[in-house]
Design a protein around this motif. Structure first.
Motif, PDB file in Angstrom:
ATOM      1  N   LEU A 249       3.944  25.929 -24.637  1.00 40.16           N
ATOM      2  CA  LEU A 249       4.695  27.062 -24.095  1.00 40.16           C
ATOM      3  C   LEU A 249       6.159  26.714 -23.871  1.00 40.16           C
ATOM      4  O   LEU A 249       7.004  27.593 -23.786  1.00 40.16           O
ATOM      5  N   PRO A 252       9.667  27.157 -27.009  1.00 36.92           N
ATOM      6  CA  PRO A 252      10.832  28.049 -27.099  1.00 36.92           C
ATOM      7  C   PRO A 252      12.055  27.507 -26.364  1.00 36.92           C
ATOM      8  O   PRO A 252      13.189  27.802 -26.725  1.00 36.92           O
ATOM      9  N   VAL A 256      17.313  27.249 -26.422  1.00 38.84           N
ATOM     10  CA  VAL A 256      18.302  27.581 -25.391  1.00 38.84           C
ATOM     11  C   VAL A 256      17.828  27.164 -24.009  1.00 38.84           C
ATOM     12  O   VAL A 256      18.214  27.759 -23.015  1.00 38.84           O
ATOM     13  N   ILE A 293      16.145  32.327 -32.173  1.00 38.28           N
ATOM     14  CA  ILE A 293      15.344  32.081 -30.971  1.00 38.28           C
ATOM     15  C   ILE A 293      13.965  32.726 -31.115  1.00 38.28           C
ATOM     16  O   ILE A 293      12.935  32.100 -30.844  1.00 38.28           O
ATOM     17  N   ALA A 294      13.947  33.985 -31.596  1.00 41.06           N
ATOM     18  CA  ALA A 294      12.669  34.677 -31.757  1.00 41.06           C
ATOM     19  C   ALA A 294      11.771  33.938 -32.743  1.00 41.06           C
ATOM     20  O   ALA A 294      10.561  33.806 -32.530  1.00 41.06           O
ATOM     21  N   VAL A 297      10.253  30.969 -31.031  1.00 43.62           N
ATOM     22  CA  VAL A 297       9.189  31.391 -30.120  1.00 43.62           C
ATOM     23  C   VAL A 297       7.907  31.619 -30.905  1.00 43.62           C
ATOM     24  O   VAL A 297       6.824  31.145 -30.546  1.00 43.62           O
ATOM     25  N   ASN A 301       4.335  29.500 -30.769  1.00 41.35           N
ATOM     26  CA  ASN A 301       3.018  30.063 -30.510  1.00 41.35           C
ATOM     27  C   ASN A 301       2.003  29.626 -31.549  1.00 41.35           C
ATOM     28  O   ASN A 301       0.886  29.228 -31.214  1.00 41.35           O
TER      29      ASN A 301
ATOM     30  N   THR B 144       6.969  35.065 -23.060  1.00 37.75           N
ATOM     31  CA  THR B 144       7.263  33.966 -23.973  1.00 37.75           C
ATOM     32  C   THR B 144       8.720  33.907 -24.387  1.00 37.75           C
ATOM     33  O   THR B 144       9.250  32.838 -24.637  1.00 37.75           O
ATOM     34  N   PHE B 145       9.377  35.059 -24.463  1.00 31.99           N
ATOM     35  CA  PHE B 145      10.770  35.008 -24.885  1.00 31.99           C
ATOM     36  C   PHE B 145      11.599  34.388 -23.765  1.00 31.99           C
ATOM     37  O   PHE B 145      11.472  34.787 -22.617  1.00 31.99           O
ATOM     38  N   PRO B 146      12.423  33.386 -24.076  1.00 29.54           N
ATOM     39  CA  PRO B 146      13.164  32.698 -23.013  1.00 29.54           C
ATOM     40  C   PRO B 146      13.999  33.696 -22.208  1.00 29.54           C
ATOM     41  O   PRO B 146      14.898  34.334 -22.750  1.00 29.54           O
ATOM     42  N   ILE B 148      16.183  33.367 -20.033  1.00 26.24           N
ATOM     43  CA  ILE B 148      17.591  33.058 -19.802  1.00 26.24           C
ATOM     44  C   ILE B 148      18.465  33.789 -20.818  1.00 26.24           C
ATOM     45  O   ILE B 148      19.544  34.281 -20.502  1.00 26.24           O
ATOM     46  N   VAL B 149      17.964  33.932 -22.050  1.00 27.76           N
ATOM     47  CA  VAL B 149      18.717  34.595 -23.103  1.00 27.76           C
ATOM     48  C   VAL B 149      18.963  36.067 -22.747  1.00 27.76           C
ATOM     49  O   VAL B 149      20.094  36.560 -22.809  1.00 27.76           O
TER      50      VAL B 149
END
Lengths: 318, 303
Positions: A249, A252, A256, A293-294, A297, A301, B144-146, B148-149
């Motif tokens: 987890l 990601p 960043v 970034i996506a 992620v 997963n 799940t998406f960070p 902070i972004v």
């Protein structure tokens, strides 16, 4: 297993399309475009000149056309050019990404290598002296944000003791050797790793405690198995499983996850780049970064699920 | 939990039967909480911080934004307990006023995230099927998406004030609450009292909020407490990056921002040590209280 992998990869296609929609849509919703960025209101540019500028960047096209163009360009590996200095977004991201991956990768590695064994160690010795002191440390590690630990570390180790450089990724006055790079990497990655050590240690300890009180461990003892066998064959492997998910987890975060550390140590990574993009309203850069970034992620997963499939024989994929 | 009935011999020789004293869940939780020594100390320290934040305008020695160019970057003294910053503003006043921002954001953002999370989790767990599927996918994505972004992007787009920060932090930290509440609802909705309520024709809304929700809240207490700590850290972080509470209003985060300047970091440590110390202290206290609460509400744990 192969079939599962293929299905898993196929499933990512609609998700990817959804991601491009979201990334594009968000940018569409944000106020202002390149024309607003370049032209200060005092210039009092004529509406015609503004329109010409918008046309040059293709901003006069309908939304759908722009979306298709954008996706088409991405498929050809073209992420567009930065508003601020016209550099290709792809190149900038590649350069910054490698800096971030190094810093955060090393920090996470330290986190796993130090945190998980320590978690096992104190999990097996609940309420001992070590348990209390290390649990206390992990509490501190979780309560101290990177921007506080970073400042303190910088103050003590760079300014007072002068052991480490105060920032940057390499010395400015000469060609960096491997030793130079490591020297620059050491302090920021240690600061960042504190949080990972604390998190992984806490989680592993908790997991060990859960397993230790489970029926199958009691059964193993009842069968008369030796303590060492019970610990290393029954308790630890089962307790590590959920830790795999927790580590997965945090994948990601590789991109960043170090905004603060990078800011404090002037590390030219994705975190500082994102800040630049946000504060400069550099929309092509923002879109490119959000996409990367996506993707990470998504990749994280899939990797977590796959690792799980490999380490947990109970999971069957048919 | 009921205590055993006690029969005592009174001085008159008559046996009095004392009524069975029953202790409510809340009372038991409080009693168990006070066994956790660190949590009690943390509660005391946090109370002091809260009181000084409330009384900040009373216990301040100078207005927090009073510029005094004659005593710039003055070290701690009898006049300025914690020294002054580069334009001569009193660090003590700024630190206690900063506590206000931290606490308001910590509590406010948690209220928002608890509200959203409870609604999503309750609806998801109670109705199940496609409602649950949809809501949980959304929850997964947010989780799940960070964050902070998204926070950085939103912080740059929205007007810079405490209210925006509250909304941003609260609006992004609800997934864990939603998951917990959903799990609770999944286990409660098949129980007899819920089935009975349904058989009586009580509307869903009432079953959700009056029958199930009060039962589902206990495990949430610790999570809520921890999320206050996280919210405080997030606000400090955003302000540290210059995207949070705008100056001249003091927040621990934007006071810490000064330390990004190597010269201040090195030569004016009293400018950043107080906010750094207070941030850690406050969040530590909140986390210890959360830990104590978690132990206190966990019925499996013998204290």
């Amino acid at each position: 297993m192969l079939k599962y992998l293929l299905r898993r990869l196929l499933l990512t296609v609609p998700v990817l399309i959804a991601i491009t929609f979201i990334v594009f849509g968000l940018t569409e919703l944000a106020p202002g475009d390149v024309a607003d960025y370049f032209i200060s209101p005092e210039l009092q540019m004529s509406p015609e000149a503004l329109a010409a500028l918008r046309a040059r960047f293709g901003l006069d096209q309908p939304v759908l056309v722009r979306y298709v163009n954008w996706v088409g360009n991405i498929l050809q590996g073209d992420l567009g050019y930065r508003f601020t200095d016209g550099q290709p977004v792809g190149d900038v991201i590649a350069r910054r990404l490698s800096a971030s991956l190094t810093l955060i990768g090393v920090a996470m590695l330290i986190g796993v290598v130090v945190g998980v064994p320590l978690g096992v160690f104190i999990g097996l010795r609940q309420y001992s002296f070590w348990d209390f002191s290390l649990t206390g440390f992990s509490f501190l590690g979780i309560s101290m944000p990177a921007f506080v630990t970073g400042i303190i570390a910088l103050f003590i180790f760079s300014i007072q003791l002068r052991w480490f450089p105060s920032g940057g990724i390499r010395p400015v006055d000469r060609v960096p050797t491997l030793l130079d790079s490591l020297h620059h990497l050491m302090l920021p990655s240690l600061v960042l790793s504190l949080n990972y050590i604390a998190t992984y240690m806490r989680y592993t300890r908790f997991s060990i405690l859960e397993v230790i009180h489970s029926d199958y461990v009691r059964t193993a003892r009842a069968k008369g198995l030796g303590e060492r066998w019970v610990t290393w064959r029954h308790t630890v492997p089962n307790a590590i499983l959920p830790v795999v998910t927790v580590v997965g987890l945090s994948i990601p975060n590789l991109v960043v996850g170090a905004v603060f550390t990078e800011t404090i140590f002037s590390w030219p990574g994705m975190g500082t780049l994102y800040l630049e993009a946000v504060s400069g309203r550099d929309i092509p850069l923002l879109m490119g970064m959000n996409l990367v970034i996506a993707l990470v992620v998504l990749l994280g997963n899939i990797l977590t699920d796959l690792t799980y499939a490999v380490v947990d024989p109970r999971i069957r994929y048919d | 939990m009921t205590e055993t009935a006690l029969s005592t011999q009174s001085t008159t020789g008559i046996v009095e039967l004392k009524t069975v004293k029953s202790e409510s869940v809340t009372q038991r939780t409080i009693r168990r909480f006070f066994r956790h020594r660190l949590a009690v100390i943390a509660l005391a320290v946090l109370s002091v911080i809260v009181v000084s934040a409330i009384l900040a305008s009373v216990i301040e020695r100078y207005p927090y934004d009073l510029v005094d160019l004659r005593s710039r970057a003055a070290p701690p003294s009898a006049e300025h307990w914690l020294g002054t910053d580069r334009v001569g503003r009193d660090i003590w006043s700024r630190t206690i006023h900063g506590a206000r921002v931290s606490l308001v954001v910590g509590i406010g953002a948690t209220l928002i995230s608890t509200l959203i999370g409870t609604l999503v989790g309750a609806v998801s767990g109670y109705y199940g099927r496609w409602v649950d599927m949809t809501l949980m996918r959304v929850t997964d994505i947010v989780m799940t998406f960070p964050s902070i972004v998204i926070m950085l992007t939103l912080a740059a787009l929205l007007p810079r004030n405490v209210f925006s920060i509250l909304l941003i932090i609260g609006g992004l930290s609800w997934p864990s609450v939603a998951r917990l509440i959903r799990a609770q609802f999944l286990s409660y909705k098949e129980q007899e009292f819920v089935l009975a309520a349904r058989a009586l024709g009580i509307p869903d809304r009432r079953i959700i909020f009056v029958h199930i929700l009060p039962n589902a809240f206990a495990p949430l207490v610790a999570l809520i407490t921890f999320s206050v700590g996280t919210a405080i850290l997030t606000e400090a972080g955003l302000s540290f990056l210059g995207l949070g509470v705008p100056p001249p209003a003091p927040s621990w985060g934007n006071m810490l921002e000064a330390a990004r300047n190597l010269d201040i970091l090195k030569n004016v440590p009293w400018m950043w040590i107080p906010p750094a110390f207070m941030t850690i202290l406050t969040v530590l206290c909140v986390n210890f209280i959360g830990d104590g609460l978690r132990d206190a509400v966990d019925p499996r744990l013998v204290l």
